[in-house]
Design a protein around this motif. Sequence first.
Motif, short mmCIF file in Angstrom:
data_model
loop_
_atom_site.label_atom_id
_atom_site.label_comp_id
_atom_site.label_asym_id
_atom_site.label_seq_id
_atom_site.Cartn_x
_atom_site.Cartn_y
_atom_site.Cartn_z
N VAL A 54 0.84 -1.20 0.00
CA VAL A 54 0.00 0.00 0.00
C VAL A 54 0.87 1.25 0.00
CG1 VAL A 54 -1.81 1.28 1.21
CG2 VAL A 54 -1.78 -1.23 1.31
N LEU A 55 0.51 2.20 -0.84
CA LEU A 55 1.12 3.52 -0.83
C LEU A 55 0.13 4.50 -0.21
CD1 LEU A 55 3.21 5.70 -1.59
CD2 LEU A 55 2.15 5.78 -3.87
N ASP A 56 0.53 5.13 0.88
CA ASP A 56 -0.26 6.17 1.53
C ASP A 56 0.26 7.50 0.99
OD1 ASP A 56 -1.72 7.81 3.18
OD2 ASP A 56 -1.07 6.87 5.05
N ALA A 57 -0.44 8.04 0.01
CA ALA A 57 0.04 9.21 -0.74
C ALA A 57 -0.49 10.49 -0.11
CB ALA A 57 -0.42 9.11 -2.19
N GLY A 58 0.42 11.25 0.47
CA GLY A 58 0.02 12.38 1.30
C GLY A 58 -0.37 11.87 2.66
N CYS A 59 0.53 11.12 3.26
CA CYS A 59 0.23 10.31 4.46
C CYS A 59 0.03 11.13 5.72
CB CYS A 59 1.33 9.29 4.69
SG CYS A 59 2.97 10.01 4.98
N GLY A 60 0.46 12.41 5.72
CA GLY A 60 0.33 13.20 6.93
C GLY A 60 1.05 12.55 8.10
N PRO A 61 0.48 12.61 9.30
CA PRO A 61 1.15 12.03 10.47
C PRO A 61 0.92 10.54 10.64
CG PRO A 61 -0.76 13.31 11.16
CD PRO A 61 -0.66 13.48 9.68
N GLY A 62 0.39 9.87 9.62
CA GLY A 62 0.48 8.41 9.58
C GLY A 62 -0.70 7.60 10.05
N ARG A 63 -1.84 8.21 10.31
CA ARG A 63 -2.95 7.47 10.90
C ARG A 63 -3.45 6.34 9.99
NH1 ARG A 63 -7.92 9.67 8.96
NH2 ARG A 63 -7.53 11.45 7.59
N ILE A 64 -3.50 6.58 8.68
CA ILE A 64 -4.04 5.56 7.77
C ILE A 64 -3.01 4.47 7.52
CG2 ILE A 64 -4.87 5.16 5.42
CD1 ILE A 64 -6.03 8.01 5.52
N GLY A 65 -1.81 4.88 7.15
CA GLY A 65 -0.76 3.89 6.91
C GLY A 65 -0.43 3.09 8.15
N GLY A 66 -0.47 3.73 9.32
CA GLY A 66 -0.20 3.01 10.56
C GLY A 66 -1.21 1.91 10.81
N GLU A 111 4.87 -1.37 -7.90
CA GLU A 111 3.56 -1.97 -8.09
C GLU A 111 2.85 -2.13 -6.75
OE1 GLU A 111 3.58 -5.46 -10.50
OE2 GLU A 111 4.06 -4.32 -12.31
N PHE A 112 2.04 -1.14 -6.43
CA PHE A 112 1.26 -1.19 -5.20
C PHE A 112 -0.12 -1.76 -5.48
CE2 PHE A 112 4.48 2.00 -4.32
CZ PHE A 112 4.81 1.76 -2.99
N ASP A 113 -0.59 -2.57 -4.55
CA ASP A 113 -1.93 -3.12 -4.68
C ASP A 113 -3.00 -2.07 -4.43
OD1 ASP A 113 -1.09 -5.95 -5.06
OD2 ASP A 113 -0.27 -5.64 -3.05
N ALA A 114 -2.65 -1.08 -3.64
CA ALA A 114 -3.57 0.03 -3.39
C ALA A 114 -2.76 1.30 -3.15
CB ALA A 114 -4.46 -0.24 -2.19
N ILE A 115 -3.30 2.41 -3.63
CA ILE A 115 -2.80 3.73 -3.31
C ILE A 115 -3.96 4.48 -2.68
CG2 ILE A 115 -1.91 5.92 -4.21
CD1 ILE A 115 -0.63 4.34 -6.50
N VAL A 116 -3.77 4.98 -1.48
CA VAL A 116 -4.82 5.73 -0.82
C VAL A 116 -4.37 7.18 -0.63
CG1 VAL A 116 -4.00 4.97 1.47
CG2 VAL A 116 -6.32 5.90 1.22
N SER A 117 -5.26 8.09 -0.97
CA SER A 117 -4.99 9.52 -0.80
C SER A 117 -6.23 10.13 -0.15
CB SER A 117 -4.68 10.18 -2.15
OG SER A 117 -4.29 11.52 -1.97
N ALA A 118 -6.15 10.31 1.15
CA ALA A 118 -7.30 10.79 1.93
C ALA A 118 -6.98 12.16 2.50
CB ALA A 118 -7.63 9.78 3.02
N GLY A 119 -7.86 12.65 3.38
CA GLY A 119 -7.58 13.90 4.06
C GLY A 119 -7.50 15.11 3.15
N ASN A 120 -8.24 15.08 2.04
CA ASN A 120 -8.27 16.22 1.10
C ASN A 120 -6.92 16.51 0.45
OD1 ASN A 120 -11.12 17.13 1.43
ND2 ASN A 120 -10.46 17.54 3.52
N VAL A 121 -6.06 15.50 0.39
CA VAL A 121 -4.71 15.71 -0.15
C VAL A 121 -4.75 16.31 -1.55
CG1 VAL A 121 -2.67 14.49 -1.00
CG2 VAL A 121 -3.54 14.00 1.28
N VAL A 122 -5.59 15.79 -2.42
CA VAL A 122 -5.55 16.26 -3.82
C VAL A 122 -5.97 17.72 -3.94
CG1 VAL A 122 -5.83 13.95 -4.81
CG2 VAL A 122 -7.87 15.36 -4.37
#
Length: 207
Positions: A54-66, A111-122
């Motif tokens: 998983v790629l946490d894109a715009g991960c901030g302080p890590g809550r999702i990736g953690g 090759e990531f199975d998922a890329i997540v971009s949350a928290g209004n990153v875009v």
Amino acid sequence: MSARERSGWEELTANDPNHSSWYVDRFRTLAADGTDIVGEARLVDAMLARGSHVLDAGCGPGRIGGYLHEAGHTVVGVDIDPVLIDAAREDYPGPTWQVGDLAELSLEQREFDAIVSAGNVVTFLAPSTRETVLANFASHLATDGRAIVGFGANRGYEFADFLRDAEKAGLTPDALFSTWDLRPFREGADFLVAVLSKSDHDSASVR
């Protein structure tokens, strides 16, 4: 050579040097108070087999990736803000956290199975880099991978423009929701969660 256009987050932190620390403290306080801060991560986890990348894109302080790391996935988190990356490393050891610009994304893991971009990153992306960032997502997705992007309305990036940019970047929507708990997306919704796959995979799957 023209200067790189700064992202909205860079503008925000330049105008308020304490903003990043405030943002870290905000989520630490929410977590300590028992507030649910990982709803996005639960959705992503439900889409994945154990041990996914998983790629946490715009991960901030890590809550999702953690959370996803604790669920058994291999996580790389990237954010442009070193203060947020330092907090992620402190609060959520285990994932690979690194400072980086999503517009210049080039990771060894391709090759990531998922890329997540949350928290209004875009919505914080410099407008000139939006399509480039989405193309970078596409180039880092596995053939069957999916990108999950969520952001609110009235933040300077219209949903229709985002979906058009995603199509240009090689990403096709598989499903659209208005919340992270999967309420259907409808015209006039104030939030969008887009589940996207690589366009070439979609076309290949129907041959």
